[in-house]
Structure formats: C-alpha cells, structure tokens
Enzyme design. Sequence first.
Site, PDB file in Angstrom:
ATOM      1  N   SER A 108      -5.332   5.305  -2.511  1.00  0.00           N
ATOM      2  CA  SER A 108      -6.451   4.416  -2.204  1.00  0.00           C
ATOM      3  C   SER A 108      -7.823   5.069  -2.272  1.00  0.00           C
ATOM      4  O   SER A 108      -8.818   4.391  -2.483  1.00  0.00           O
ATOM      5  CB  SER A 108      -6.251   3.802  -0.823  1.00  0.00           C
ATOM      6  OG  SER A 108      -6.146   4.817   0.153  1.00  0.00           O
ATOM      7  N   LYS A 141      -4.248  -7.610   0.446  1.00  0.00           N
ATOM      8  CA  LYS A 141      -5.245  -7.118  -0.515  1.00  0.00           C
ATOM      9  C   LYS A 141      -5.309  -8.105  -1.693  1.00  0.00           C
ATOM     10  O   LYS A 141      -5.974  -9.129  -1.580  1.00  0.00           O
ATOM     11  CB  LYS A 141      -4.918  -5.686  -0.945  1.00  0.00           C
ATOM     12  CG  LYS A 141      -4.907  -4.708   0.258  1.00  0.00           C
ATOM     13  CD  LYS A 141      -4.872  -3.275  -0.162  1.00  0.00           C
ATOM     14  CE  LYS A 141      -4.480  -2.324   0.964  1.00  0.00           C
ATOM     15  NZ  LYS A 141      -5.365  -2.308   2.122  1.00  0.00           N
ATOM     16  N   HIS A 164      -2.098  -0.970  -3.466  1.00  0.00           N
ATOM     17  CA  HIS A 164      -3.239  -1.025  -4.389  1.00  0.00           C
ATOM     18  C   HIS A 164      -2.788  -1.245  -5.825  1.00  0.00           C
ATOM     19  O   HIS A 164      -3.457  -0.806  -6.769  1.00  0.00           O
ATOM     20  CB  HIS A 164      -4.079   0.251  -4.260  1.00  0.00           C
ATOM     21  CG  HIS A 164      -4.727   0.364  -2.914  1.00  0.00           C
ATOM     22  ND1 HIS A 164      -5.893  -0.292  -2.583  1.00  0.00           N
ATOM     23  CD2 HIS A 164      -4.329   1.003  -1.787  1.00  0.00           C
ATOM     24  CE1 HIS A 164      -6.203  -0.035  -1.322  1.00  0.00           C
ATOM     25  NE2 HIS A 164      -5.265   0.738  -0.815  1.00  0.00           N
TER      26      HIS A 164
HETATM   27  N1  PLP Z   1      -0.486   1.398   2.399  1.00  0.00           N
HETATM   28  C1  PLP Z   1      -1.637   1.612   1.728  1.00  0.00           C
HETATM   29  C2  PLP Z   1      -1.626   2.526   0.536  1.00  0.00           C
HETATM   30  C3  PLP Z   1      -2.833   1.007   2.151  1.00  0.00           C
HETATM   31  O1  PLP Z   1      -3.972   1.225   1.508  1.00  0.00           O
HETATM   32  C4  PLP Z   1      -2.789   0.160   3.288  1.00  0.00           C
HETATM   33  C5  PLP Z   1      -4.014  -0.501   3.799  1.00  0.00           C
HETATM   34  O2  PLP Z   1      -5.093  -0.009   3.802  1.00  0.00           O
HETATM   35  C6  PLP Z   1      -1.582  -0.022   3.943  1.00  0.00           C
HETATM   36  C7  PLP Z   1      -0.445   0.602   3.485  1.00  0.00           C
HETATM   37  C8  PLP Z   1      -1.476  -0.931   5.134  1.00  0.00           C
HETATM   38  O3  PLP Z   1      -1.513  -2.265   4.686  1.00  0.00           O
HETATM   39  P1  PLP Z   1      -1.729  -3.453   5.724  1.00  0.00           P
HETATM   40  O4  PLP Z   1      -3.202  -3.692   5.779  1.00  0.00           O
HETATM   41  O5  PLP Z   1      -0.969  -4.605   5.152  1.00  0.00           O
HETATM   42  O6  PLP Z   1      -1.191  -2.996   7.020  1.00  0.00           O
END
Ligand code: PLP
Length: 378
Positions: A165, A224, A193
């Site tokens: 990310s 997202k 992502h």
């Molecule tokens: N995994 C990654 C790579 C993320 O970027 C995020 C959120 O920022 C998450 C997991 C967590 O997702 P959620 O917002 O659905 O809890």
Amino acid sequence: KSRNLIYVVFSNFQINVIQFKFTGNTLNFCANNYLGLSSHPAVIAAGIAALRDYGAGLSSVRFICGTQDLHKNLEQKIAEFHQRDDAILYASCFDANAGIFEVLLTPEDAILSDELNHASIIDGIRLCKANKYRYRHLDLTDLENKLKDAQKHRLRLIATDGVFSMDGDIAPLKEICDLAEKYNAMVFIDECHATGFMGPTGRGTDELLGVMDRVAIINSTLGKALGGAAGGYTVGPQALIDLLRQRSRPYLFSNTLPPPVVGSATKALELLMASAEIAQSMAAKTKRFRSEMQAAGFTIGGADHPICPVMLGDARLASLMADDMLKKGIYVIGFSYPVVPKGKARIRVQISAAHSNEDIDRCVDSFREVGRKHGVVS
Ligand code: PLP
C-alpha cells in the site's frame, strides 16, 4: 459548500491536528476509491434497496440470526469473481487477516511473511502459534533461504500483500508460487489494493501475473475499490472456508455486515463482472498521471498502479507540499516515518476512475507549481 476538515498528521512521532477549510471545489486524490464506485448511482441505489428491504442492521453475529440470503449471495459472488470454491465475510479485511492464521496454523507449522506486509497480517500472525519467518521485502533469495530452514516444520504458508500500500509495488507472485511448489508451501495473498482492477478483468494480482490456480487463499476488502463502505473476506478452498466458519474468532464473535453495505458491495461486484470498462478507465488515468508527473520532473514510485507515491525524501517537505496542494484544491497527504521508512517521505497520490482527465491535469499542474515553489522541480 464549504466544510471544516480536520485531520491528523503523524510526523516524527509528533501528532499535529490540522484544520482546513474544505471547499466543494476540492478534488480528493488520497482515497482508496480506485473505481469511483462509492458514488456510483447503481451502487447507492442497491444500498438503499437493501436498507429498505432488510433494515439497518441485524443485531447479531452470523451464526445466530445474522445470515440472510443477501450475505450468502455476496459470498457466492465473491467466490465466483475470484474463481475459488467459497468465501466468508468479515466486518473488515483487518478481521479477515486477524482471524485466519491461528485457525490454519499450529505450533508445528511455519508462516513466512514479507517484512512490509500490512499491519493486520502482522497482527494476525502474532495471534497464531506457528513458527515465524520474516523475509526481506520482495527478496526471493531470502524467502528461499527461509523456506529451506522451514522444511523442518509440518506445513508452510507464505503470506504477502499482492500490492503493497505505501509504494504500490507488486509481489512477484509467479516466482513466489514457484518457490512454494519447490518447498511444498501454500501461498496466501492480501488483495486489498488489487481486487477489482488489477489484471485483464480486474480479478487481482493473481490474474495479472497468471497464477490464479496457484495461489491458495485470498483475503481482501470491500472497503476500497468495491464500493468503499466496509467489510472484508477470505476466499479459497471449501474445506478452509468451512473451518473458518467454525473457528475464526472475528467471524464468530463480531456483528454481521449491515444489509446496505452488503447490497452496495454486491452491486459493485456485478458491475465489475459485467464489464472491465471502469477498471480500464482508471488504468488510463493512472498512466496519464504517472507520465505527466514524470515529464514534469517528479519521481513516482511503484509501476502501473493507481497508488502513485510522489517521492520527496524529507518529511517536512512532504507535509508542507501537501498543505500547499490543499490550498490549490487538491487533497493529498504527506506520509513520513514511522508510516514509511526514514528518508522515504512522500505524498501518496491515488487515482480513481471517478477523476476526469481534466482533474488529473489539474492535479499535475498544481504539483508542478507547488514543486517549483519548494525547489523540487525546475
Ligand atoms: N490489508 C491491506 C493491505 C490494507 O491496505 C488494509 C487497509 O488499509 C487492510 C488490509 C484492512 O482492510 P479493512 O479496511 O477492510 O480492514
């Protein structure tokens, strides 16, 4: 309309609360709304219909009275989208990551995790009792060495973000799957992502890199690209999903997803399964932004991903430039240590299908002016 926007900036462990006047003319370039679906009329209408037909919430976890046809339908759609056996919904992908490893792995097993994996994967791994190996970011030699060492354990799971990310860089999944086969390991990817827009039909990084049949387990988010509200899931083999329904703590002990969220996410998936047009439009705008910014003299991290980190190095510079961008009506955020490594401060720009080409050009023009003011470009 103008609103007050308050946000918190972490800089060298100091927390600053900054208040800005946020005008209707401000363009948002820092959301994970990659496909613009959070404001798509059909996605909104589906959320409203579910709210009307099913209520605001079910006041229950899934296994008591929190499962309705719309939850089962969304799980089936997710499985179909990813071309896997079955899926299980969670309140977030954070929960999906927190709930999977301790169910799957015992103290006799091993987990091998990229050092830059998302915090929720790290927390999920902390909760399990497997032997832990952390390999250097995207480093296949280090992964191979750790796989060799992990041969003494009963079962091995390699865990990596599909797309990371902070940099928008992509895991070398083909090579990771080759190593997994060589050393008898399973592969897990976090596709937060990537789901909805990576690969020719938006299935994700596994589609992009031609390994859909080699990656065993995927966790991803509905928060997202898929409508942007909330919710996460695991998709994979039937036996694993059945086991998670019996044992996964965030699934068992947390409320079911509210119907409007499920309705909107289902519609978002239907739109993506019907056409790749929205994803292609976002990809074209990403290309436009990246090439115009590079032509203007900026260094953009990652490649071909709507996460476009404008690399600046210095934390204060990133923060000052982001403030100046907001004054020009472009909402972006500076990221610095500890969110990214020291010396790697950047402004993380995220492109959306909801941006027009004119929006992209306005953002680049603003970067050019602000960059000149701060001596970043000439
Ligand atoms: N995994 C990654 C790579 C993320 O970027 C995020 C959120 O920022 C998450 C997991 C967590 O997702 P959620 O917002 O659905 O809890």
